[in-house]
Enzyme design. Structure first.
Site, mmCIF file in Angstrom:
data_model
loop_
_atom_site.group_PDB
_atom_site.id
_atom_site.type_symbol
_atom_site.label_atom_id
_atom_site.label_comp_id
_atom_site.label_asym_id
_atom_site.label_seq_id
_atom_site.Cartn_x
_atom_site.Cartn_y
_atom_site.Cartn_z
ATOM 1 N N ASP A 45 0.913 -1.303 -0.096
ATOM 2 C CA ASP A 45 -0.069 -0.095 0.050
ATOM 3 C C ASP A 45 0.962 1.231 0.059
ATOM 4 O OD1 ASP A 45 -2.591 1.487 0.607
ATOM 5 O OD2 ASP A 45 -1.495 2.291 2.146
ATOM 6 N N TYR A 50 3.244 9.862 -1.010
ATOM 7 C CA TYR A 50 4.457 9.271 -0.270
ATOM 8 C C TYR A 50 5.801 9.572 -0.708
ATOM 9 C CZ TYR A 50 0.689 6.779 2.401
ATOM 10 O OH TYR A 50 -0.542 6.558 3.247
ATOM 11 N N LYS A 75 -2.888 5.863 -3.915
ATOM 12 C CA LYS A 75 -3.800 6.406 -3.743
ATOM 13 C C LYS A 75 -3.546 7.781 -4.760
ATOM 14 C CE LYS A 75 -3.538 5.184 0.905
ATOM 15 N NZ LYS A 75 -1.877 4.736 1.093
ATOM 16 N N HIS A 108 -7.626 9.468 -1.686
ATOM 17 C CA HIS A 108 -7.014 9.437 -0.522
ATOM 18 C C HIS A 108 -7.613 10.020 0.558
ATOM 19 C CE1 HIS A 108 -2.404 9.419 1.115
ATOM 20 N NE2 HIS A 108 -3.187 9.294 1.938
HETATM 21 P P1 NDP Z 1 1.399 1.429 11.715
HETATM 22 O O1 NDP Z 1 0.062 1.051 12.566
HETATM 23 O O2 NDP Z 1 1.289 0.334 10.652
HETATM 24 O O3 NDP Z 1 2.603 1.292 12.517
HETATM 25 C C1 NDP Z 1 3.808 1.768 12.121
HETATM 26 C C2 NDP Z 1 4.876 2.244 13.051
HETATM 27 O O4 NDP Z 1 4.881 1.228 13.994
HETATM 28 C C3 NDP Z 1 6.228 2.582 12.568
HETATM 29 O O5 NDP Z 1 6.613 3.612 13.289
HETATM 30 C C4 NDP Z 1 6.925 1.408 12.709
HETATM 31 O O6 NDP Z 1 8.462 1.733 13.029
HETATM 32 C C5 NDP Z 1 6.415 0.537 13.962
HETATM 33 N N1 NDP Z 1 6.284 -0.787 13.991
HETATM 34 C C6 NDP Z 1 6.188 -1.432 12.928
HETATM 35 N N2 NDP Z 1 5.762 -2.824 13.274
HETATM 36 C C7 NDP Z 1 6.165 -2.935 14.537
HETATM 37 C C8 NDP Z 1 6.101 -3.846 15.573
HETATM 38 N N3 NDP Z 1 5.932 -5.302 15.040
HETATM 39 N N4 NDP Z 1 6.498 -3.607 16.739
HETATM 40 C C9 NDP Z 1 6.659 -2.161 17.229
HETATM 41 N N5 NDP Z 1 6.523 -1.324 16.377
HETATM 42 C C10 NDP Z 1 6.321 -1.873 14.959
HETATM 43 O O7 NDP Z 1 1.009 2.934 11.170
HETATM 44 P P2 NDP Z 1 1.065 3.536 9.904
HETATM 45 O O8 NDP Z 1 0.533 4.740 10.178
HETATM 46 O O9 NDP Z 1 2.187 3.579 9.380
HETATM 47 O O10 NDP Z 1 0.070 2.550 8.959
HETATM 48 C C11 NDP Z 1 0.033 1.713 8.398
HETATM 49 C C12 NDP Z 1 0.222 2.264 6.868
HETATM 50 O O11 NDP Z 1 -1.325 2.703 6.527
HETATM 51 C C13 NDP Z 1 0.884 3.231 6.057
HETATM 52 O O12 NDP Z 1 2.215 2.701 5.943
HETATM 53 C C14 NDP Z 1 0.093 3.605 5.031
HETATM 54 O O13 NDP Z 1 0.560 2.603 3.980
HETATM 55 C C15 NDP Z 1 -1.316 3.639 5.512
HETATM 56 N N6 NDP Z 1 -1.823 5.101 6.010
HETATM 57 C C16 NDP Z 1 -3.031 5.518 5.253
HETATM 58 C C17 NDP Z 1 -3.085 6.732 5.662
HETATM 59 C C18 NDP Z 1 -4.430 7.354 4.968
HETATM 60 O O14 NDP Z 1 -4.625 8.479 5.031
HETATM 61 N N7 NDP Z 1 -4.997 6.611 4.028
HETATM 62 C C19 NDP Z 1 -2.581 7.568 6.978
HETATM 63 C C20 NDP Z 1 -1.872 6.689 7.549
HETATM 64 C C21 NDP Z 1 -1.274 5.596 7.115
HETATM 65 P P3 NDP Z 1 9.590 0.933 12.045
HETATM 66 O O15 NDP Z 1 9.528 1.201 10.529
HETATM 67 O O16 NDP Z 1 10.711 1.740 12.650
HETATM 68 O O17 NDP Z 1 9.547 -0.705 12.356
#
Ligand code: NDP
Length: 295
Positions: A45, A50, A75, A108
């Protein structure tokens, strides 16, 4: 590994877990997507906004997997809303991704401040769908009233509504509206990433929540795995983001345990009703508009 899939409302199959790449810097994106594909992910995704569609495409192209084996979701940003603009936005995204067909293309944001542009953008998605350039279309951050207005003005029911959902913000009204219309709810921040990276710290992050930690301990799992399992068992698509190979693998390893109904209820009860992301009404062209470069 065999990943469960959801069948979208037009019959297209989508892997239940995808790798999110929001805030994944372009220079780290190829490695993250490559790690995910090697681990068994078959769904990525991304988004025009991005700034890493090109790297997502390069990682897929270099993976040795057939294009048909990887589900690519992206998106359209609000600056590209409008009929002709959104048709061109497809060309930009497909060009950067290096694909002829995008599996799932979504709007989006609802952009309620200029909803006529949103409707025109969605009509462009309908045209792309009819022309076979996208396999499914959908929306993101649409609240029930936005969905109702869209459905009243367009033909194709969105396949997906991607919205913020984690144990601290569960949006039951949005999930109910999606379900009523046959729209799959896709959870962004499914492990509550936004509760840690958006200024909240320590005890206020889902990763440090004692209730989630206790359920994780009962299963010998991590909090992230429990939150993903909760989403999947409640019928949501989940798209956790990480750039770390160990976490990327951890987040996919969620198909061999089940939470009990009581544990699902306990997680639901953590809902605070407070969103981490911007309120959909606040996402205007004036505040959030930005140029999306051509491919
Ligand atoms: P997530 O809930 O996926 O959390 C991601 C965060 O958690 C990062 O900081 C990551 O750090 C950390 N993390 C990942 N795996 C673990 C784990 N197993 N244990 C502990 N920490 C962990 O949040 P997002 O906001 O990134 O959402 C996911 C996806 O949703 C986005 O990447 C995007 O594709 C989408 N999105 C869409 C939006 C919209 O408006 N449509 C808005 C926001 C997100 P690290 O990378 O250092 O592991």
């Amino acid at each position: 590994m065999n990943i469960a899939t959801f069948t979208l409302n037009n019959g297209v199959e989508m892997p239940a877990i995808g790798l999110g790449v929001f805030q994944t810097p372009p220079q780290e994106t190829i490695a993250a997507v490559r790690a995910a594909l090697e681990t068994g992910y078959r769904h990525i995704d991304t988004a025009a906004s991005y700034g890493n569609e090109r790297e997502v495409g390069q990682a897929i192209a270099g993976s040795g997997l057939d294009r048909s084996q990887v589900f690519v979701e992206t998106k359209v940003w609000i600056s590209d809303y409008g009929y002709e603009q959104t048709l061109h936005a497809f060309d930009k995204s497909a060009g950067k991704l290096g694909v002829d067909v995008i599996d799932l293309l979504i709007l989006h944001q609802a952009l309620p401040s200029a909803f006529d542009r949103t409707i025109a953008a969605y009509q462009a998605l309908e045209k792309l769908l009819a022309d076979g350039k996208v396999r499914a279309i959908g929306v993101s951050n649409f609240m029930p009233d936005h969905l109702a207005r869209l459905l009243g003005a367009t033909e194709v029911v969105p396949a997906v509504n991607q919205v913020e959902i984690h144990p601290y913000f569960t949006q039951p009204d949005v999930q109910a509206a999606d379900a009523k219309h046959g729209i799959l709810t896709q959870a962004w921040s499914p492990i509550g990433g936004i509760t840690s990276y958006r200024g909240r710290t320590g005890a206020h992050s889902t990763f440090d929540d004692p209730t989630i930690a206790a359920i994780a301990a009962e299963h010998g799992r991590t909090p992230a795995q429990v939150m993903l399992r909760w989403g999947l068992q409640q019928g949501r698509s989940v798209i956790p983001k990480s750039t770390r190979p160990t976490r990327i693998a951890e987040n996919l390893d969620v198909f061999d345990f089940d939470l009990t109904p009581g544990q699902l209820d306990t997680l639901d009860a953590l809902n605070t009703g407070a969103r981490g992301g911007p309120a959909p009404e606040d996402v205007t062209i004036e505040a959030f508009g930005r140029d999306i470069p051509d491919a």
